[in-house]
Design a protein around this motif. Structure first.
Motif, PDB file in Angstrom:
ATOM      1  N   ALA A   9     -28.769 -22.463 -43.321  1.00 38.58           N
ATOM      2  CA  ALA A   9     -29.905 -21.557 -43.428  1.00 38.58           C
ATOM      3  C   ALA A   9     -30.775 -21.683 -42.187  1.00 38.58           C
ATOM      4  N   PRO A  10     -31.371 -20.580 -41.741  1.00 36.01           N
ATOM      5  CA  PRO A  10     -32.300 -20.689 -40.620  1.00 36.01           C
ATOM      6  C   PRO A  10     -33.544 -21.482 -41.033  1.00 36.01           C
ATOM      7  N   LYS A  11     -33.980 -22.382 -40.168  1.00 31.69           N
ATOM      8  CA  LYS A  11     -35.190 -23.144 -40.464  1.00 31.69           C
ATOM      9  C   LYS A  11     -36.421 -22.253 -40.393  1.00 31.69           C
ATOM     10  N   ASN A  12     -36.369 -21.279 -39.500  1.00 32.29           N
ATOM     11  CA  ASN A  12     -37.461 -20.317 -39.340  1.00 32.29           C
ATOM     12  C   ASN A  12     -36.935 -18.927 -39.666  1.00 32.29           C
ATOM     13  N   MET A  24     -20.888 -21.974 -37.945  1.00 30.22           N
ATOM     14  CA  MET A  24     -21.038 -21.991 -39.398  1.00 30.22           C
ATOM     15  C   MET A  24     -20.066 -21.016 -40.047  1.00 30.22           C
ATOM     16  N   SER A  25     -19.779 -21.314 -41.302  1.00 33.82           N
ATOM     17  CA  SER A  25     -18.952 -20.427 -42.115  1.00 33.82           C
ATOM     18  C   SER A  25     -19.838 -19.369 -42.775  1.00 33.82           C
ATOM     19  N   SER A  26     -19.295 -18.171 -42.951  1.00 30.72           N
ATOM     20  CA  SER A  26     -20.056 -17.059 -43.535  1.00 30.72           C
ATOM     21  C   SER A  26     -19.097 -16.022 -44.099  1.00 30.72           C
ATOM     22  N   ASN A  27     -19.606 -15.207 -45.006  1.00 35.30           N
ATOM     23  CA  ASN A  27     -18.817 -14.069 -45.477  1.00 35.30           C
ATOM     24  C   ASN A  27     -19.143 -12.802 -44.693  1.00 35.30           C
ATOM     25  N   ALA A  28     -19.714 -12.962 -43.491  1.00 34.29           N
ATOM     26  CA  ALA A  28     -20.036 -11.803 -42.653  1.00 34.29           C
ATOM     27  C   ALA A  28     -18.806 -10.937 -42.401  1.00 34.29           C
ATOM     28  N   TRP A  29     -17.636 -11.569 -42.289  1.00 36.67           N
ATOM     29  CA  TRP A  29     -16.412 -10.809 -42.009  1.00 36.67           C
ATOM     30  C   TRP A  29     -16.107  -9.786 -43.103  1.00 36.67           C
ATOM     31  N   GLY A  72     -26.161   3.829 -52.451  1.00 36.79           N
ATOM     32  CA  GLY A  72     -24.714   3.809 -52.521  1.00 36.79           C
ATOM     33  C   GLY A  72     -24.261   2.450 -53.015  1.00 36.79           C
ATOM     34  N   GLU A  73     -22.974   2.245 -53.029  1.00 33.32           N
ATOM     35  CA  GLU A  73     -22.435   0.957 -53.458  1.00 33.32           C
ATOM     36  C   GLU A  73     -22.160   0.101 -52.227  1.00 33.32           C
ATOM     37  N   PRO A  74     -22.885  -1.016 -52.053  1.00 26.77           N
ATOM     38  CA  PRO A  74     -22.627  -1.861 -50.887  1.00 26.77           C
ATOM     39  C   PRO A  74     -21.225  -2.452 -50.929  1.00 26.77           C
ATOM     40  N   ARG A  75     -20.705  -2.743 -49.744  1.00 20.23           N
ATOM     41  CA  ARG A  75     -19.368  -3.322 -49.638  1.00 20.23           C
ATOM     42  C   ARG A  75     -19.272  -4.594 -50.487  1.00 20.23           C
ATOM     43  N   PHE A  76     -20.258  -5.462 -50.359  1.00 17.53           N
ATOM     44  CA  PHE A  76     -20.426  -6.642 -51.205  1.00 17.53           C
ATOM     45  C   PHE A  76     -21.917  -6.829 -51.435  1.00 17.53           C
ATOM     46  N   ARG A  77     -22.290  -7.436 -52.539  1.00 19.58           N
ATOM     47  CA  ARG A  77     -23.703  -7.548 -52.899  1.00 19.58           C
ATOM     48  C   ARG A  77     -24.366  -8.814 -52.381  1.00 19.58           C
ATOM     49  N   SER A  78     -23.622  -9.655 -51.693  1.00 22.39           N
ATOM     50  CA  SER A  78     -24.215 -10.860 -51.109  1.00 22.39           C
ATOM     51  C   SER A  78     -23.747 -11.010 -49.672  1.00 22.39           C
ATOM     52  N   PHE A  79     -24.622 -11.610 -48.872  1.00 22.80           N
ATOM     53  CA  PHE A  79     -24.346 -11.878 -47.465  1.00 22.80           C
ATOM     54  C   PHE A  79     -24.872 -13.277 -47.202  1.00 22.80           C
ATOM     55  N   TRP A  80     -23.973 -14.229 -46.997  1.00 29.03           N
ATOM     56  CA  TRP A  80     -24.420 -15.611 -46.986  1.00 29.03           C
ATOM     57  C   TRP A  80     -23.786 -16.429 -45.862  1.00 29.03           C
ATOM     58  N   PHE A  81     -24.400 -17.595 -45.628  1.00 25.33           N
ATOM     59  CA  PHE A  81     -23.920 -18.571 -44.659  1.00 25.33           C
ATOM     60  C   PHE A  81     -23.851 -19.930 -45.336  1.00 25.33           C
ATOM     61  N   ASP A  82     -23.150 -20.865 -44.704  1.00 27.30           N
ATOM     62  CA  ASP A  82     -23.142 -22.252 -45.155  1.00 27.30           C
ATOM     63  C   ASP A  82     -24.212 -23.071 -44.435  1.00 27.30           C
ATOM     64  N   THR A 128     -33.105  -9.649 -51.932  1.00 23.95           N
ATOM     65  CA  THR A 128     -33.738 -10.952 -52.107  1.00 23.95           C
ATOM     66  C   THR A 128     -33.047 -11.975 -51.211  1.00 23.95           C
ATOM     67  N   TRP A 129     -33.772 -13.071 -50.967  1.00 23.92           N
ATOM     68  CA  TRP A 129     -33.205 -14.182 -50.197  1.00 23.92           C
ATOM     69  C   TRP A 129     -33.032 -15.357 -51.135  1.00 23.92           C
ATOM     70  N   ASN A 130     -31.824 -15.876 -51.215  1.00 21.27           N
ATOM     71  CA  ASN A 130     -31.526 -16.980 -52.129  1.00 21.27           C
ATOM     72  C   ASN A 130     -30.915 -18.146 -51.381  1.00 21.27           C
ATOM     73  N   GLY A 131     -31.164 -19.343 -51.903  1.00 18.37           N
ATOM     74  CA  GLY A 131     -30.514 -20.522 -51.366  1.00 18.37           C
ATOM     75  C   GLY A 131     -31.462 -21.439 -50.636  1.00 18.37           C
ATOM     76  N   GLU A 132     -30.941 -22.628 -50.319  1.00 18.87           N
ATOM     77  CA  GLU A 132     -31.708 -23.642 -49.604  1.00 18.87           C
ATOM     78  C   GLU A 132     -31.109 -23.830 -48.213  1.00 18.87           C
ATOM     79  N   TYR A 133     -31.312 -25.013 -47.625  1.00 20.00           N
ATOM     80  CA  TYR A 133     -30.867 -25.242 -46.259  1.00 20.00           C
ATOM     81  C   TYR A 133     -29.377 -25.539 -46.153  1.00 20.00           C
ATOM     82  N   VAL A 134     -28.734 -25.904 -47.252  1.00 24.46           N
ATOM     83  CA  VAL A 134     -27.298 -26.162 -47.222  1.00 24.46           C
ATOM     84  C   VAL A 134     -26.643 -25.373 -48.345  1.00 24.46           C
ATOM     85  N   GLY A 135     -25.327 -25.181 -48.242  1.00 25.78           N
ATOM     86  CA  GLY A 135     -24.640 -24.378 -49.240  1.00 25.78           C
ATOM     87  C   GLY A 135     -24.839 -22.899 -48.959  1.00 25.78           C
ATOM     88  N   HIS A 136     -24.389 -22.056 -49.855  1.00 31.69           N
ATOM     89  CA  HIS A 136     -24.498 -20.619 -49.667  1.00 31.69           C
ATOM     90  C   HIS A 136     -25.961 -20.189 -49.700  1.00 31.69           C
TER      91      HIS A 136
END
Length: 215
Positions: A36-39, A146-151, A24-34, A4-12
């Motif tokens: 959001a893409p407008k498109n 931008m900040s992200s938990n991509a790492w 399988g078990e994903p490394r982490f269950r969320s992948f987020w940025f601070d 699913t895609w969660n969140g608005e234009y600011v924040g996680h």
């Protein structure tokens, strides 16, 4: 797996996943940025989700929006021999977003390739910072930081194609906003490897090129 895609234009904002019996078990269950893409084109959204979570996908995978058969075919081919079924598929053809310039991608610990091209007006950039060291985002006329938990989703194997997949996912999601038609990765990767060729094939279905920019 349900993505699913969660969140608005600011924040996680970004992907959340719920694993199912065959996953399988994903490394982490969320992948987020601070930010959001407008498109957010459905094909690129699907490609980005696959780049981040494919190692844990098995059985039926439900993605947030309908995407094209071309993307479905690429993801199933790359996932093979793991039997994965992706849904929902849009059989009515839709145009993919265009772009007019390369996107120079970099992230914490990795600097963008320092070539003359990085400062030209016909390039753009995406810089991804670690979420444990920074917060927020900064848009300029030329690009986005931008900040992200991509790492957290990277396996950290410097020089290995697998380590760049979460950063590539971010670039795929933001390419349309940044008017990019290709993604430029700093470093030295084996472009003859099957894993690299799979990435080129996958991004090609979303109308994005991929290249290495050596320092």
């Amino acid at each position: 797996m349900i993505v699913t895609w969660n969140g608005e234009y600011v924040g996680h904002t970004g992907f959340n996943v719920t694993a199912d019996d065959y996953d399988g078990e994903p490394r982490f269950r969320s992948f987020w940025f601070d930010a959001a893409p407008k498109n957010r084109h459905p094909d690129r959204e699907a490609v980005a989700a696959f780049l981040v979570f494919s190692s844990a996908m098995g059985g039926l995978v439900n993605l947030p929006h309908k995407f094209s058969p071309a993307v479905d075919s690429a993801m199933r081919s790359i996932a093979s021999p793991v039997p994965v079924v992706f849904s929902p598929i849009e059989y009515y053809p839709k145009a993919l977003p265009g772009g007019s310039r390369p996107l120079n991608l970099s992230w914490s610990g990795i600097e963008a390739a320092s070539t003359d091209e990085t400062t030209r007006d016909d390039t753009t950039y995406l810089r991804i910072e670690r979420s444990d060291e920074t917060a927020g985002s900064l848009r300029t006329l030329r690009g986005l930081t931008m900040s992200s938990n991509a790492w957290l989703h990277s396996d950290g194997r410097r020089g290995h194609v697998s380590s760049i997949r979460p950063y590539l996912a971010a670039a795929v999601l933001f390419a349309e906003d940044l008017d990019a038609d290709s993604i430029r990765i700093p470093g030295d990767y084996d472009q003859e490897s099957q894993e690299w060729k799979d990435l080129v094939y996958l991004l090609g279905t979303a109308r994005l090129g991929l290249e290495v920019a050596r320092p």
